[in-house]
Write a protein that holds these residues in place. Structure first.
Motif, PDB file in Angstrom:
ATOM      1  N   ALA A 174       0.664  -1.198   0.018  1.00 30.44           N
ATOM      2  CA  ALA A 174      -0.044   0.187   0.024  1.00 30.44           C
ATOM      3  C   ALA A 174       0.997   1.041  -0.035  1.00 30.44           C
ATOM      4  O   ALA A 174       1.592   1.676   0.718  1.00 30.44           O
ATOM      5  CB  ALA A 174      -0.735   0.050   1.198  1.00 30.44           C
ATOM      6  N   VAL A 200      -0.668  -0.888  -4.696  1.00 29.15           N
ATOM      7  CA  VAL A 200      -1.890  -0.114  -4.610  1.00 29.15           C
ATOM      8  C   VAL A 200      -1.690   1.347  -4.290  1.00 29.15           C
ATOM      9  O   VAL A 200      -1.158   1.762  -3.462  1.00 29.15           O
ATOM     10  CB  VAL A 200      -2.949  -0.570  -3.548  1.00 29.15           C
ATOM     11  CG1 VAL A 200      -4.146   0.027  -3.774  1.00 29.15           C
ATOM     12  CG2 VAL A 200      -3.139  -2.230  -3.669  1.00 29.15           C
ATOM     13  N   GLU A 201      -2.044   2.364  -5.438  1.00 30.96           N
ATOM     14  CA  GLU A 201      -1.591   3.736  -5.498  1.00 30.96           C
ATOM     15  C   GLU A 201      -2.501   4.271  -6.259  1.00 30.96           C
ATOM     16  O   GLU A 201      -3.343   4.047  -7.021  1.00 30.96           O
ATOM     17  CB  GLU A 201      -0.120   3.939  -5.822  1.00 30.96           C
ATOM     18  CG  GLU A 201       0.286   5.480  -5.888  1.00 30.96           C
ATOM     19  CD  GLU A 201      -0.002   6.055  -4.605  1.00 30.96           C
ATOM     20  OE1 GLU A 201      -0.914   6.948  -4.445  1.00 30.96           O
ATOM     21  OE2 GLU A 201       0.877   5.802  -3.713  1.00 30.96           O
ATOM     22  N   ALA A 203      -5.768   2.747  -1.048  1.00 29.46           N
ATOM     23  CA  ALA A 203      -5.479   1.515  -0.216  1.00 29.46           C
ATOM     24  C   ALA A 203      -6.321   1.563   0.967  1.00 29.46           C
ATOM     25  O   ALA A 203      -6.431   0.368   1.336  1.00 29.46           O
ATOM     26  CB  ALA A 203      -4.155   1.243  -0.174  1.00 29.46           C
ATOM     27  N   LEU A 256      -9.209  -2.743  -1.676  1.00 31.06           N
ATOM     28  CA  LEU A 256      -8.514  -3.946  -1.282  1.00 31.06           C
ATOM     29  C   LEU A 256      -9.110  -5.011  -1.732  1.00 31.06           C
ATOM     30  O   LEU A 256      -8.341  -6.017  -2.189  1.00 31.06           O
ATOM     31  CB  LEU A 256      -8.223  -3.642   0.196  1.00 31.06           C
ATOM     32  CG  LEU A 256      -7.404  -2.515   0.657  1.00 31.06           C
ATOM     33  CD1 LEU A 256      -7.498  -2.558   2.389  1.00 31.06           C
ATOM     34  CD2 LEU A 256      -6.026  -2.580   0.295  1.00 31.06           C
ATOM     35  N   LEU A 285      -4.734   0.474   7.792  1.00 25.21           N
ATOM     36  CA  LEU A 285      -4.202  -0.605   6.770  1.00 25.21           C
ATOM     37  C   LEU A 285      -4.080  -2.015   7.399  1.00 25.21           C
ATOM     38  O   LEU A 285      -4.573  -2.978   7.071  1.00 25.21           O
ATOM     39  CB  LEU A 285      -3.347  -0.139   5.790  1.00 25.21           C
ATOM     40  CG  LEU A 285      -3.633   0.728   4.603  1.00 25.21           C
ATOM     41  CD1 LEU A 285      -2.428   1.488   4.071  1.00 25.21           C
ATOM     42  CD2 LEU A 285      -4.433   0.033   3.593  1.00 25.21           C
TER      43      LEU A 285
END
Length: 222
Positions: A6, A29-30, A53, A59, A83
């Motif tokens: 993330a 993930v961006e 994220a 997700l 997260l």
């Protein structure tokens, strides 16, 4: 191993490159456009997922339920904590790792937020400095089992206490095991009655206390 990272900043990007080189499955993930542009220049397209994220639906779509590890590498500590919490509580991710941006927040990165491992750069640097100062010429080659054990190497100097003494008689703790001796360019596996000679290179697997004891035995005479 499938790792979701993330955050696609420098830390996340570099981590992804290292893991991909080791042939792991990686997904970064961006959602920030400027970072996505850089990521597409550095990573395969299939290793990049566009989205925020911290959004559980993102997700889910990224396949987090199949992930073995999530690495929370954003530049925001609350986001990294959230997260790890979401990954464990909602999706059952077995392992969570988080980046600590502000050392003052380090106390939060623990069981309450389901953080298995926290990377606090300030503590890492401080520990390395203390370790290098306490171990003299001994070099740490590799950290094992979250840093409790290390693979260390040191060359035996003239006058060291350990010269000529059988390994079984050195008084080393069980947590310190001499794994190999390099002598004249050749590697030998030591036995209990093996002895060390000047200029031997000693490889050992040890915890911090064992490393200190071994360093004392291999210290040069003053």
């Amino acid at each position: 191993m499938f790792v979701i990272i993330a955050g696609g900043g420098r830390t996340g990007s570099q981590l992804a490159q290292v893991l991909l080189a080791a042939e792991h499955q990686v997904l970064v993930v961006e959602h920030r456009r400027e970072l996505l542009t850089s990521l597409h220049q550095e990573l395969p397209t299939e290793s990049i997922y566009e989205g925020n994220a911290t959004d559980p639906s993102v997700l889910e779509q990224a396949g987090i339920r199949d992930a073995n590890v999530i690495a929370a590498c954003t530049s925001d500590d609350p986001s990294n904590l959230a997260l790890c919490f979401l990954a464990r509580k909602m999706f059952g991710v077995p392992r969570t790792i988080a980046r600590v941006n502000n050392p003052r927040n380090a106390w939060l990165f623990g069981d309450d937020f389901h953080v298995d491992s926290a990377l606090n750069q300030a503590n890492v640097f401080a520990s390395l400095i203390q370790e290098e100062m306490s171990l003299g010429d001994m070099m740490t080659l590799l950290k094992l089992r979250r840093g409790r054990y290390s693979l260390v190497e040191e060359k035996v100097p003239a006058g060291a206490k350990a010269i000529g003494v059988a390994i079984k008689d050195l008084g080393l703790p069980d947590e310190c095991v001499i794994a190999a001796i390099i002598r004249d360019g050749k590697v030998t596996l030591p036995r209990g009655n093996s002895t060390l000679q000047q200029d031997d290179e000693v490889l050992a697997i040890t915890d911090p206390d064992g490393a200190r004891q071994l360093a004392e035995l291999l210290a040069p005479t003053r």
